[in-house]
Design an enzyme around this catalytic site. Sequence first.
Site, mmCIF file in Angstrom:
data_model
loop_
_atom_site.group_PDB
_atom_site.id
_atom_site.type_symbol
_atom_site.label_atom_id
_atom_site.label_comp_id
_atom_site.label_asym_id
_atom_site.label_seq_id
_atom_site.Cartn_x
_atom_site.Cartn_y
_atom_site.Cartn_z
ATOM 1 N N TYR A 53 14.708 -13.588 -8.234
ATOM 2 C CA TYR A 53 15.297 -14.556 -7.307
ATOM 3 C C TYR A 53 14.799 -15.972 -7.575
ATOM 4 C CZ TYR A 53 17.723 -11.697 -3.796
ATOM 5 O OH TYR A 53 18.601 -10.901 -3.125
ATOM 6 N N LYS A 108 10.454 -0.153 -11.594
ATOM 7 C CA LYS A 108 11.262 0.266 -12.745
ATOM 8 C C LYS A 108 10.343 0.148 -13.965
ATOM 9 C CE LYS A 108 15.192 1.655 -14.526
ATOM 10 N NZ LYS A 108 15.837 2.934 -14.201
ATOM 11 N N ASP A 142 15.987 3.678 -9.114
ATOM 12 C CA ASP A 142 17.238 4.448 -9.086
ATOM 13 C C ASP A 142 17.045 5.739 -8.292
ATOM 14 O OD1 ASP A 142 15.502 5.233 -11.114
ATOM 15 O OD2 ASP A 142 17.069 5.558 -12.616
ATOM 16 N N ASP A 197 16.076 -6.078 -1.687
ATOM 17 C CA ASP A 197 17.357 -6.559 -1.149
ATOM 18 C C ASP A 197 18.352 -5.403 -1.116
ATOM 19 O OD1 ASP A 197 19.418 -8.391 -0.362
ATOM 20 O OD2 ASP A 197 20.117 -8.386 -2.439
ATOM 21 N N ASP A 253 19.614 -2.756 2.362
ATOM 22 C CA ASP A 253 20.993 -2.592 2.843
ATOM 23 C C ASP A 253 21.351 -1.110 2.923
ATOM 24 O OD1 ASP A 253 21.461 -5.352 2.990
ATOM 25 O OD2 ASP A 253 23.483 -5.151 2.161
HETATM 26 C C1 IPM Z 1 19.132 -10.798 2.499
HETATM 27 C C2 IPM Z 1 20.338 -11.512 1.971
HETATM 28 C C3 IPM Z 1 19.879 -12.714 1.152
HETATM 29 C C4 IPM Z 1 19.076 -12.180 -0.016
HETATM 30 C C5 IPM Z 1 20.997 -13.656 0.673
HETATM 31 C C6 IPM Z 1 21.830 -14.165 1.829
HETATM 32 C C7 IPM Z 1 20.460 -14.815 -0.128
HETATM 33 O O1 IPM Z 1 21.127 -10.649 1.238
HETATM 34 O O2 IPM Z 1 18.340 -11.426 3.243
HETATM 35 O O3 IPM Z 1 18.963 -9.619 2.197
HETATM 36 O O4 IPM Z 1 19.638 -11.837 -1.053
HETATM 37 O O5 IPM Z 1 17.855 -12.119 0.113
HETATM 38 MG MG MG Z 2 20.490 -8.602 1.309
#
Ligand code: IPM
Ligand code: MG
Length: 361
Positions: A135, A195, A227, A251, A255
């Site tokens: 990042y 990884k 993975d 990240d 999710d």
């Molecule tokens: C998160 C989001 C952010 C990230 C984006 C909006 C930059 O997806 O906080 O998980 O990738 O960190």
């Molecule tokens: Mg995210």
Amino acid sequence: MKIAILPGDGIGTEIVAEAVKVLKVLDLNLELETALVGGAAYEAFGHPLPEATLKLAKDSDAVLFGAVGDWKYDTLDRPLRPEQAILGLRKNLGLFANFRPAICYPQLVDASSLKRELVSGLDILIIRELTGDIYFGQPRGRRIATDGHFPGAEEAFDTMRYSRPEIERIAHVAFQAARKRKAAGGEGRVTSVDKANVLETFQLWKDVVTEIGQQYPDVALDHMYVDNAAMQLVKAPKKFDVVVTGNMFGDILSDAAAMLTGSIGMLPSASLNDKGQGLYEPSHGSAPDIAGKGVANPLATILSAAMMLRFSLNQPDAAARIEQAVDKVLTQGLRTPDIHSEGTTRVGTVEMGDAVVKALG
Ligand code: IPM
Ligand code: MG
């Protein structure tokens, strides 16, 4: 105690308004100051993270953040895109430790896309390193390739990198969190996700986490490739306790973990620096598709405010009150559309916020 309120874009303004409503009735003598961020700040000032907003965030004990982003900004130069606001806040405030708890409320087991027995009772904590990795790694950019498979072709590149101290400090955060959870009846185990079979960066990661782990003999440590971790998260998520990983893997995995809980609309997060200052935001984004419709789930933001009270403002009782109120409204059967299922009552953003306020007692 000063709190910067940064609602941002899309559903950000709607859900933050509900969290602010909850904070205000707690009667805690909080000083709340609101500022623009993301696309909203770009529209007003030509920059997603204006100096004044950054200064307010730095001068506050904590930041309550909504969400940023909208498709309409996708064609802007990268430094002007809304996402740069959250990345800039993380970097400038040094918010390296991101806590993303994934808890499946018993009332919501049937809202998860996974079978009830897989998620019932789920309580895991993802700790994502937030200021390093691909990042932020330099160099990055676009250029004409001089080597590789297609010399002379246009190419783009990013740099994945981690230094030993960056890994050490996030490892300490993870082991300490696991220790705390153990004291509260948890398993006391850290799974470090890497990884290392392919990447130098994550071989160093694994080595350093292993070293730091020796300072925590009371906490178990295991390692998993990313993975496999993605697969295990949807196969047997309850086998995890604390997961620690890098910025990008975190990240993605957070999710996935969010969906285990029924909806990403339920997931709060805390991002802390070494001074205990923190930024608190729902784990979800600005959802422009449902913005302005009054249907967004404000609970992730309300729960983020609870984390703020606990981690940055030393108000554990107030935090617990909010969490109990959320539990209560779920038990009452109130559901925003993202967590709605048969036999429950569909409510909008404001109604949900009002119900939490009422449940505070
Ligand atoms: C998160 C989001 C952010 C990230 C984006 C909006 C930059 O997806 O906080 O998980 O990738 O960190
Ligand atoms: Mg995210």
